[in-house]
Scaffold this motif. Structure first.
Motif, PDB file in Angstrom:
ATOM      1  N   VAL A 182       1.105  -0.885  -0.042  1.00  0.00           N
ATOM      2  CA  VAL A 182      -0.201   0.302   0.031  1.00  0.00           C
ATOM      3  C   VAL A 182       0.901   1.412  -0.158  1.00  0.00           C
ATOM      4  CG1 VAL A 182      -1.897  -0.732   1.295  1.00  0.00           C
ATOM      5  CG2 VAL A 182      -0.426   0.164   2.696  1.00  0.00           C
ATOM      6  N   GLN A 183      -0.043   2.150  -0.273  1.00  0.00           N
ATOM      7  CA  GLN A 183       0.927   4.004   0.074  1.00  0.00           C
ATOM      8  C   GLN A 183       0.158   4.743   1.054  1.00  0.00           C
ATOM      9  OE1 GLN A 183       3.732   4.870  -2.649  1.00  0.00           O
ATOM     10  NE2 GLN A 183       4.094   2.396  -2.855  1.00  0.00           N
ATOM     11  N   LEU A 184       1.120   5.005   1.005  1.00  0.00           N
ATOM     12  CA  LEU A 184       1.037   5.902   2.470  1.00  0.00           C
ATOM     13  C   LEU A 184      -0.123   7.254   1.401  1.00  0.00           C
ATOM     14  CD1 LEU A 184       3.696   5.180   4.816  1.00  0.00           C
ATOM     15  CD2 LEU A 184       0.922   4.602   4.792  1.00  0.00           C
ATOM     16  N   THR A 185      -1.034   7.020   1.227  1.00  0.00           N
ATOM     17  CA  THR A 185      -1.143   8.835   0.379  1.00  0.00           C
ATOM     18  C   THR A 185      -2.448   8.664   0.413  1.00  0.00           C
ATOM     19  OG1 THR A 185      -1.561   6.956  -2.087  1.00  0.00           O
ATOM     20  CG2 THR A 185       0.627   8.545  -1.385  1.00  0.00           C
ATOM     21  N   VAL A 186      -3.908   9.969   0.251  1.00  0.00           N
ATOM     22  CA  VAL A 186      -4.623   9.337   0.367  1.00  0.00           C
ATOM     23  C   VAL A 186      -5.736   8.632  -0.234  1.00  0.00           C
ATOM     24  CG1 VAL A 186      -5.563  11.625   1.378  1.00  0.00           C
ATOM     25  CG2 VAL A 186      -5.324  11.541  -0.661  1.00  0.00           C
ATOM     26  N   GLU A 187      -5.462   8.251  -1.592  1.00  0.00           N
ATOM     27  CA  GLU A 187      -5.662   6.700  -2.448  1.00  0.00           C
ATOM     28  C   GLU A 187      -5.551   5.281  -1.549  1.00  0.00           C
ATOM     29  OE1 GLU A 187      -3.220   9.630  -5.354  1.00  0.00           O
ATOM     30  OE2 GLU A 187      -3.169   8.725  -3.496  1.00  0.00           O
ATOM     31  N   TYR A 188      -5.080   5.451  -1.128  1.00  0.00           N
ATOM     32  CA  TYR A 188      -5.378   3.988   0.516  1.00  0.00           C
ATOM     33  C   TYR A 188      -5.831   4.571   1.858  1.00  0.00           C
ATOM     34  CZ  TYR A 188      -2.390   1.459  -3.594  1.00  0.00           C
ATOM     35  OH  TYR A 188      -1.969   1.302  -4.515  1.00  0.00           O
ATOM     36  N   ALA A 189      -7.195   5.255   1.604  1.00  0.00           N
ATOM     37  CA  ALA A 189      -7.272   5.482   2.953  1.00  0.00           C
ATOM     38  C   ALA A 189      -7.947   4.726   3.480  1.00  0.00           C
ATOM     39  CB  ALA A 189      -8.168   7.242   2.652  1.00  0.00           C
ATOM     40  N   ARG A 190      -8.924   3.727   2.775  1.00  0.00           N
ATOM     41  CA  ARG A 190      -9.926   3.033   2.877  1.00  0.00           C
ATOM     42  C   ARG A 190      -8.660   1.919   4.006  1.00  0.00           C
ATOM     43  NH1 ARG A 190     -15.075   2.698   0.930  1.00  0.00           N
ATOM     44  NH2 ARG A 190     -15.349   1.203   2.213  1.00  0.00           N
TER      45      ARG A 190
ATOM     46  N   ALA B  38     -13.353  12.060   1.169  1.00  0.00           N
ATOM     47  CA  ALA B  38     -13.612  11.614  -0.031  1.00  0.00           C
ATOM     48  C   ALA B  38     -13.364   9.832  -0.345  1.00  0.00           C
ATOM     49  CB  ALA B  38     -13.250  12.834  -1.035  1.00  0.00           C
ATOM     50  N   TYR B  39     -12.619   9.259   0.405  1.00  0.00           N
ATOM     51  CA  TYR B  39     -11.781   8.493  -0.836  1.00  0.00           C
ATOM     52  C   TYR B  39     -13.139   6.994   0.249  1.00  0.00           C
ATOM     53  CZ  TYR B  39      -9.204   9.420  -3.968  1.00  0.00           C
ATOM     54  OH  TYR B  39      -8.035   9.566  -5.012  1.00  0.00           O
ATOM     55  N   TRP B  40     -12.415   8.016   1.710  1.00  0.00           N
ATOM     56  CA  TRP B  40     -13.324   6.556   3.024  1.00  0.00           C
ATOM     57  C   TRP B  40     -15.003   6.882   2.198  1.00  0.00           C
ATOM     58  CZ3 TRP B  40     -13.122   3.465   6.408  1.00  0.00           C
ATOM     59  CH2 TRP B  40     -12.169   2.983   7.398  1.00  0.00           C
ATOM     60  N   SER B  41     -15.909   8.015   1.755  1.00  0.00           N
ATOM     61  CA  SER B  41     -17.109   7.667   1.240  1.00  0.00           C
ATOM     62  C   SER B  41     -17.412   6.914  -0.380  1.00  0.00           C
ATOM     63  CB  SER B  41     -17.774   9.149   1.242  1.00  0.00           C
ATOM     64  OG  SER B  41     -16.772   9.986  -0.408  1.00  0.00           O
ATOM     65  N   GLY B  42     -16.009   6.402  -0.637  1.00  0.00           N
ATOM     66  CA  GLY B  42     -16.171   5.966  -2.301  1.00  0.00           C
ATOM     67  C   GLY B  42     -16.133   7.056  -3.017  1.00  0.00           C
ATOM     68  N   SER B  43     -15.959   7.845  -2.842  1.00  0.00           N
ATOM     69  CA  SER B  43     -15.382   9.390  -4.208  1.00  0.00           C
ATOM     70  C   SER B  43     -14.039   8.969  -4.834  1.00  0.00           C
ATOM     71  CB  SER B  43     -15.699  10.494  -3.844  1.00  0.00           C
ATOM     72  OG  SER B  43     -15.805  11.208  -4.994  1.00  0.00           O
ATOM     73  N   ARG B  44     -13.657   8.825  -5.619  1.00  0.00           N
ATOM     74  CA  ARG B  44     -12.317   9.797  -5.971  1.00  0.00           C
ATOM     75  C   ARG B  44     -11.934  10.666  -7.267  1.00  0.00           C
ATOM     76  NH1 ARG B  44      -9.314   4.501  -4.830  1.00  0.00           N
ATOM     77  NH2 ARG B  44      -7.564   4.897  -6.719  1.00  0.00           N
ATOM     78  N   PRO B  45     -11.781  11.330  -6.766  1.00  0.00           N
ATOM     79  CA  PRO B  45     -11.103  13.016  -7.398  1.00  0.00           C
ATOM     80  C   PRO B  45      -9.961  12.833  -7.431  1.00  0.00           C
ATOM     81  CG  PRO B  45     -11.798  13.493  -4.640  1.00  0.00           C
ATOM     82  CD  PRO B  45     -12.487  12.036  -4.649  1.00  0.00           C
ATOM     83  N   ALA B  46      -9.353  13.279  -8.606  1.00  0.00           N
ATOM     84  CA  ALA B  46      -8.429  13.671  -8.932  1.00  0.00           C
ATOM     85  C   ALA B  46      -7.863  14.994  -8.459  1.00  0.00           C
ATOM     86  CB  ALA B  46      -8.111  13.453 -10.285  1.00  0.00           C
TER      87      ALA B  46
END
Length: 404
Positions: A128-136, A202-210
């Motif tokens: 995993v990466q320590l970034t918001v993309e892996y917030a789940r 946003a990522y926790w809510s299931g959205s994936r904004p860029a």
């Protein structure tokens, strides 16, 4: 784009670190030591954050996120350094040292927790990466929250508040400006953290904004540049030439040039003829220029004629001049006449009395303002031109005139 911005920040960080390190070696102090630590940590941390370099570190070690973890550790050091700088500015050394120790313990504890969470992510089957993309991933979320809360919200709110508060009570101009600039930089650091939190939600809510990486890079760059300027401003700010002094120095040039050309021995430091030399130490250059004008004026006293004063006053009245503008035009006319009589070797028939000279008030500042006024009249006033035209014909030397 983020790579370019991080590289620009890294270059700025290393240059600033070198500058502050040199100052610390020349004039050590606890506050300057704290700034040195801050910029050393920033330079290392932002260098490790450059994406290609971070990928290379991770690849060589076989540990994903290692460069990022080290970079985040540098952020914690920046927090301690910045807080320590403010504390040593505002408090007695012993009290500042105690409060700095508390910040060190708090940030060290948070960073140890982050290291533990980083180690936990390495145990998983998929990297995993320590970034918001892996917030789940709960470990990633916990890691980022420790980093954002302790490394940004708790510290930079305090830094922004204290900088603005101290700036109001600070008597040193450049320190006050530096504190306010640092406060604005701290606000951009808070915006960076807020950006991260918004994307986490946003990522926790299931959205994936860029666009998170690009926004973060811009905010980090603005924060880094503003804080670099603000933290170093008290050191380099006072060395900048003041615009008012530089303007006065240049406006004195026409009068000064004619006087030292006619009386070269009054010029004691010819190196100031080089613009760069004068600008580097404008205080000294302006003082020398004032002194040389005054010395030349004193040397020209035997060539100043009371008749010239009367003629200049007449033309000044016709021109509608009053107050200091009138007096400056008369003085400029006398100097212009005296330079020509010195060149011809003719002393005055009716010398100007010393007690009729204008004596500016307000100390050094008043003298600068007065001579700037005289120099302006010398270069541009029609009173000077008309006075010289009226008196010079009668000043043509003849064999019977007294000579120097």
């Amino acid at each position: 784009m983020d790579t370019v911005l991080y590289v620009a920040c890294a270059v700025t960080g290393w240059l600033t670190f070198g500058y502050i390190l040199r100052l610390q070696r020349l004039r050590p102090s606890p506050a300057r030591r704290a700034v040195t630590v801050t910029f050393g940590a920033f330079a290392v941390g932002i260098t490790l954050a450059i994406p290609p370099l971070a990928a290379a570190v991770d690849g060589l070690t076989g540990m994903p996120n290692l460069a990022k973890v080290f970079s985040h550790g540098c952020v914690m050091a920046i927090v301690v350094g910045s807080e320590s700088w403010l504390l040593f500015l505002a408090l007695p050394p012993e009290q500042a040292a105690r409060r700095t120790l508390r910040w060190i313990l708090a940030t060290a504890g948070a960073y140890l927790a982050m290291l533990g969470l980083f180690g936990y992510t390495l145990l998983g089957e998929s990297p995993v990466q320590l970034t918001v993309e892996y917030a789940r991933n709960p470990a990633v979320t916990a890691y980022l929250l420790f980093f954002l809360v302790v490394g940004f919200f708790a510290s930079f709110i305090d830094i922004a508040r204290l900088c603005w508060q101290y700036a109001r009570a600070c008597g040193r101009t450049w320190l006050r400006r530096g504190l306010r600039t640092t406060a604005v930089g701290a606000v951009f650091a808070l915006l960076y953290a807020l950006d991260k939190v918004i994307y986490l939600l946003a990522y926790w809510s299931g959205s994936r904004p860029a666009g998170e990486r690009q926004i973060a890079a811009v905010l980090v760059t603005l924060s880094a540049l503003l804080m670099s300027i603000g933290l170093t401003m008290p050191a380099w700010g006072p060395r900048l030439p003041r615009w008012s002094d530089l303007r006065s120095y240049r406006r004195l040039a026409p009068l000064w040039h004619d006087l030292v050309t006619e009386l070269p021995y009054v010029e004691l430091d010819p190196t100031l003829r080089r613009s760069r030399t004068a600008i580097r130490d404008i205080d000294y250059a302006l003082i020398r220029r004032l002194a040389e004008i005054r010395d030349a004026r004193l040397a020209l006293r035997p060539f100043m004629d009371a008749r010239v004063t009367a003629v200049a006053e007449h033309h000044a009245d016709l021109a509608g001049l009053t107050g200091e503008a009138r007096q400056a035009a008369v003085e400029a006319a006398q100097l212009a006449y005296a330079v020509r009589m010195h060149r011809a070797g003719n002393v005055a028939d009716n010398p100007q009395l010393a007690d009729t000279l204008h004596l500016p008030g307000d100390g050094y500042g008043g003298e600068v303002a007065w001579l700037v006024e005289v120099a302006g009249a010398y270069a541009k006033s029609e009173v000077v031109v008309r006075t010289l035209a009226s008196v010079m014909m009668s000043a043509i030397p003849d064999p019977g005139r007294n000579r120097r």
